[in-house]
Write a protein that holds these residues in place. Structure first.
Motif, PDB file in Angstrom:
ATOM      1  N   GLU A  15     -22.790 -25.803  18.239  1.00 44.63           N
ATOM      2  CA  GLU A  15     -22.717 -25.954  19.700  1.00 44.63           C
ATOM      3  C   GLU A  15     -21.825 -24.882  20.324  1.00 44.63           C
ATOM      4  OE1 GLU A  15     -23.270 -30.726  20.425  1.00 44.63           O
ATOM      5  OE2 GLU A  15     -21.403 -30.022  19.512  1.00 44.63           O
ATOM      6  N   ALA A  16     -20.709 -24.595  19.681  1.00 48.19           N
ATOM      7  CA  ALA A  16     -19.797 -23.565  20.195  1.00 48.19           C
ATOM      8  C   ALA A  16     -20.470 -22.201  20.158  1.00 48.19           C
ATOM      9  CB  ALA A  16     -18.506 -23.551  19.388  1.00 48.19           C
ATOM     10  N   GLU A  17     -21.154 -21.898  19.079  1.00 50.97           N
ATOM     11  CA  GLU A  17     -21.847 -20.623  18.970  1.00 50.97           C
ATOM     12  C   GLU A  17     -22.956 -20.497  20.015  1.00 50.97           C
ATOM     13  OE1 GLU A  17     -23.031 -20.301  14.860  1.00 50.97           O
ATOM     14  OE2 GLU A  17     -20.944 -20.274  14.195  1.00 50.97           O
ATOM     15  N   GLU A  18     -23.653 -21.597  20.292  1.00 46.22           N
ATOM     16  CA  GLU A  18     -24.700 -21.581  21.323  1.00 46.22           C
ATOM     17  C   GLU A  18     -24.095 -21.355  22.710  1.00 46.22           C
ATOM     18  OE1 GLU A  18     -26.841 -25.251  20.833  1.00 46.22           O
ATOM     19  OE2 GLU A  18     -27.866 -24.530  19.037  1.00 46.22           O
ATOM     20  N   TRP A  19     -22.973 -22.017  22.996  1.00 46.36           N
ATOM     21  CA  TRP A  19     -22.296 -21.850  24.285  1.00 46.36           C
ATOM     22  C   TRP A  19     -21.851 -20.403  24.455  1.00 46.36           C
ATOM     23  CZ3 TRP A  19     -17.573 -20.443  26.289  1.00 46.36           C
ATOM     24  CH2 TRP A  19     -17.249 -20.899  27.564  1.00 46.36           C
ATOM     25  N   ILE A  20     -21.232 -19.860  23.412  1.00 46.13           N
ATOM     26  CA  ILE A  20     -20.805 -18.457  23.449  1.00 46.13           C
ATOM     27  C   ILE A  20     -22.024 -17.564  23.658  1.00 46.13           C
ATOM     28  CG2 ILE A  20     -19.844 -16.550  22.082  1.00 46.13           C
ATOM     29  CD1 ILE A  20     -17.650 -18.493  22.963  1.00 46.13           C
ATOM     30  N   GLY A  21     -23.099 -17.822  22.919  1.00 42.86           N
ATOM     31  CA  GLY A  21     -24.317 -17.026  23.039  1.00 42.86           C
ATOM     32  C   GLY A  21     -24.903 -17.043  24.435  1.00 42.86           C
ATOM     33  N   ASP A  22     -24.814 -18.178  25.123  1.00 45.86           N
ATOM     34  CA  ASP A  22     -25.345 -18.289  26.483  1.00 45.86           C
ATOM     35  C   ASP A  22     -24.567 -17.430  27.479  1.00 45.86           C
ATOM     36  OD1 ASP A  22     -27.285 -20.083  25.665  1.00 45.86           O
ATOM     37  OD2 ASP A  22     -26.218 -21.860  26.388  1.00 45.86           O
ATOM     38  N   LEU A  23     -23.280 -17.271  27.273  1.00 50.27           N
ATOM     39  CA  LEU A  23     -22.437 -16.525  28.210  1.00 50.27           C
ATOM     40  C   LEU A  23     -22.204 -15.076  27.792  1.00 50.27           C
ATOM     41  CD1 LEU A  23     -21.883 -19.496  29.019  1.00 50.27           C
ATOM     42  CD2 LEU A  23     -19.590 -18.794  29.567  1.00 50.27           C
ATOM     43  N   ASP A  24     -22.421 -14.773  26.542  1.00 44.64           N
ATOM     44  CA  ASP A  24     -22.096 -13.472  25.957  1.00 44.64           C
ATOM     45  C   ASP A  24     -23.154 -12.421  26.293  1.00 44.64           C
ATOM     46  OD1 ASP A  24     -21.132 -11.424  24.374  1.00 44.64           O
ATOM     47  OD2 ASP A  24     -21.808 -12.325  22.497  1.00 44.64           O
ATOM     48  N   GLU A  25     -22.980 -11.754  27.408  1.00 44.95           N
ATOM     49  CA  GLU A  25     -23.976 -10.786  27.877  1.00 44.95           C
ATOM     50  C   GLU A  25     -24.032  -9.511  27.041  1.00 44.95           C
ATOM     51  OE1 GLU A  25     -23.143 -10.182  32.024  1.00 44.95           O
ATOM     52  OE2 GLU A  25     -24.386 -11.907  32.564  1.00 44.95           O
ATOM     53  N   ASP A  26     -22.911  -9.097  26.456  1.00 41.73           N
ATOM     54  CA  ASP A  26     -22.927  -7.861  25.673  1.00 41.73           C
ATOM     55  C   ASP A  26     -23.123  -8.114  24.174  1.00 41.73           C
ATOM     56  OD1 ASP A  26     -20.428  -8.807  24.937  1.00 41.73           O
ATOM     57  OD2 ASP A  26     -19.314  -7.130  25.787  1.00 41.73           O
ATOM     58  N   HIS A  27     -23.345  -9.371  23.811  1.00 39.01           N
ATOM     59  CA  HIS A  27     -23.696  -9.771  22.442  1.00 39.01           C
ATOM     60  C   HIS A  27     -22.664  -9.334  21.402  1.00 39.01           C
ATOM     61  CE1 HIS A  27     -27.457 -10.960  24.236  1.00 39.01           C
ATOM     62  NE2 HIS A  27     -27.574  -9.749  24.734  1.00 39.01           N
ATOM     63  N   ASP A  28     -21.378  -9.484  21.755  1.00 40.73           N
ATOM     64  CA  ASP A  28     -20.328  -9.149  20.795  1.00 40.73           C
ATOM     65  C   ASP A  28     -19.756 -10.382  20.094  1.00 40.73           C
ATOM     66  OD1 ASP A  28     -18.873 -10.226  22.878  1.00 40.73           O
ATOM     67  OD2 ASP A  28     -17.524  -8.516  23.106  1.00 40.73           O
ATOM     68  N   GLY A  29     -20.343 -11.556  20.363  1.00 39.77           N
ATOM     69  CA  GLY A  29     -19.930 -12.780  19.697  1.00 39.77           C
ATOM     70  C   GLY A  29     -18.744 -13.480  20.321  1.00 39.77           C
ATOM     71  N   LYS A  30     -18.338 -13.018  21.495  1.00 44.21           N
ATOM     72  CA  LYS A  30     -17.218 -13.633  22.197  1.00 44.21           C
ATOM     73  C   LYS A  30     -17.429 -13.461  23.697  1.00 44.21           C
ATOM     74  CE  LYS A  30     -14.763  -9.444  20.960  1.00 44.21           C
ATOM     75  NZ  LYS A  30     -13.714  -8.880  20.147  1.00 44.21           N
ATOM     76  N   VAL A  31     -16.661 -14.208  24.475  1.00 39.80           N
ATOM     77  CA  VAL A  31     -16.831 -14.219  25.934  1.00 39.80           C
ATOM     78  C   VAL A  31     -15.609 -13.597  26.594  1.00 39.80           C
ATOM     79  CG1 VAL A  31     -17.114 -15.701  27.961  1.00 39.80           C
ATOM     80  CG2 VAL A  31     -18.316 -16.250  25.843  1.00 39.80           C
ATOM     81  N   SER A  32     -15.843 -12.545  27.358  1.00 39.25           N
ATOM     82  CA  SER A  32     -14.770 -11.903  28.121  1.00 39.25           C
ATOM     83  C   SER A  32     -14.574 -12.665  29.430  1.00 39.25           C
ATOM     84  CB  SER A  32     -15.136 -10.455  28.429  1.00 39.25           C
ATOM     85  OG  SER A  32     -16.243 -10.421  29.320  1.00 39.25           O
ATOM     86  N   PHE A  33     -13.496 -12.342  30.137  1.00 40.54           N
ATOM     87  CA  PHE A  33     -13.250 -13.003  31.411  1.00 40.54           C
ATOM     88  C   PHE A  33     -14.371 -12.713  32.401  1.00 40.54           C
ATOM     89  CE2 PHE A  33     -11.470 -13.080  35.749  1.00 40.54           C
ATOM     90  CZ  PHE A  33     -11.250 -14.449  35.827  1.00 40.54           C
ATOM     91  N   SER A  34     -14.865 -11.489  32.442  1.00 35.19           N
ATOM     92  CA  SER A  34     -15.928 -11.164  33.401  1.00 35.19           C
ATOM     93  C   SER A  34     -17.199 -11.956  33.101  1.00 35.19           C
ATOM     94  CB  SER A  34     -16.215  -9.661  33.442  1.00 35.19           C
ATOM     95  OG  SER A  34     -16.676  -9.199  32.198  1.00 35.19           O
ATOM     96  N   GLU A  35     -17.517 -12.156  31.827  1.00 43.63           N
ATOM     97  CA  GLU A  35     -18.684 -12.977  31.473  1.00 43.63           C
ATOM     98  C   GLU A  35     -18.438 -14.434  31.862  1.00 43.63           C
ATOM     99  OE1 GLU A  35     -20.246 -10.512  27.561  1.00 43.63           O
ATOM    100  OE2 GLU A  35     -18.601 -11.926  27.327  1.00 43.63           O
TER     101      GLU A  35
END
Length: 79
Positions: free
Chosen positions: A47-67
């Motif tokens: 679930e955490a990986e899916e949430w990150i994937g939904d917000l992670d626009e640059d596909h680096d496996g993590k979510v930046s503040f801008s995302e």
């Protein structure tokens, strides 16, 4: 990302920092799981990986503040 007031940016930055406990400026799955548990929610690794994937626009496996602010700001605008 839409235009946000200083107050809105400060609000989302505080929320981001609550989740980003290691201070590296990115939300990773382990931090998301810990934040969910802190709020009394159970979140699996998947679930955490899916949430990150939904917000992670640059596909680096993590979510930046801008995302983060873009995703949640858009969700709040659509309410």
């Amino acid at each position: 990302m839409g235009r946000y007031s200083r107050e809105e940016i400060d609000f989302w930055r505080a929320k981001f920092r609550e989740i980003n406990t290691d201070g590296d400026r990115y939300i990773e799955p382990k931090e998301l799981i810990a934040a969910a548990r802190k709020d009394g929610l159970d979140m699996s690794d998947k679930e955490a990986e899916e949430w990150i994937g939904d917000l992670d626009e640059d596909h680096d496996g993590k979510v930046s503040f801008s995302e983060f602010i873009k995703a949640f700001g858009e969700r709040m605008e659509n309410k």
